[in-house]
Design an enzyme around this catalytic site. Sequence first.
Site, PDB file in Angstrom:
ATOM      1  N   SER A  37       0.799  -1.220   0.000  1.00 12.32           N
ATOM      2  CA  SER A  37       0.000   0.000   0.000  1.00 12.32           C
ATOM      3  C   SER A  37       0.833   1.273   0.000  1.00 12.32           C
ATOM      4  O   SER A  37       0.361   2.316   0.414  1.00 12.32           O
ATOM      5  CB  SER A  37      -0.926   0.004   1.222  1.00 12.32           C
ATOM      6  OG  SER A  37      -1.763  -1.111   1.200  1.00 12.32           O
ATOM      7  N   TYR A  50      -0.806  -2.047  10.374  1.00 12.19           N
ATOM      8  CA  TYR A  50      -1.042  -2.378   8.970  1.00 12.19           C
ATOM      9  C   TYR A  50       0.197  -2.065   8.139  1.00 12.19           C
ATOM     10  O   TYR A  50       0.652  -2.880   7.334  1.00 12.19           O
ATOM     11  CB  TYR A  50      -2.243  -1.591   8.451  1.00 12.19           C
ATOM     12  CG  TYR A  50      -2.517  -1.789   6.981  1.00 12.19           C
ATOM     13  CD1 TYR A  50      -3.179  -2.920   6.532  1.00 12.19           C
ATOM     14  CD2 TYR A  50      -2.117  -0.844   6.050  1.00 12.19           C
ATOM     15  CE1 TYR A  50      -3.436  -3.110   5.183  1.00 12.19           C
ATOM     16  CE2 TYR A  50      -2.367  -1.021   4.701  1.00 12.19           C
ATOM     17  CZ  TYR A  50      -3.020  -2.148   4.272  1.00 12.19           C
ATOM     18  OH  TYR A  50      -3.274  -2.332   2.939  1.00 12.19           O
TER      19      TYR A  50
END
Length: 81
Positions: A37, A50
Amino acid sequence: MLDAHWAVNTRSTILLTQAFAAQHDGRAGGRVVFLTSGQDPGPMRDEVAYAAAKGTLSSVTPHPGRPSRLKRPGSGGGSIP
C-alpha cells in the site's frame, strides 16, 4: 492488533507463496505478485500495525533497481521461516 495484521497481511501471504514455490516445476511463468500500500514513500501514522505488516512484504519484494533479498530454494540463500 499487530498480530492480526501480521497473520492476514504478511504470514498468510508468505505461507501461500512458499506452498506455490514448493509445487512449481520451474518452467517459465508462475509469477507471484505481492500487493502493498505504498509504505515506502512515507509514514502511515494512523496505521502502524497495517503499515508494518505490508511493509514487510515490500521489503522482500524486488523493485526496479533493487534486487530481491530472497533466494530460490537450493541456491544456498536464506529462507523465510
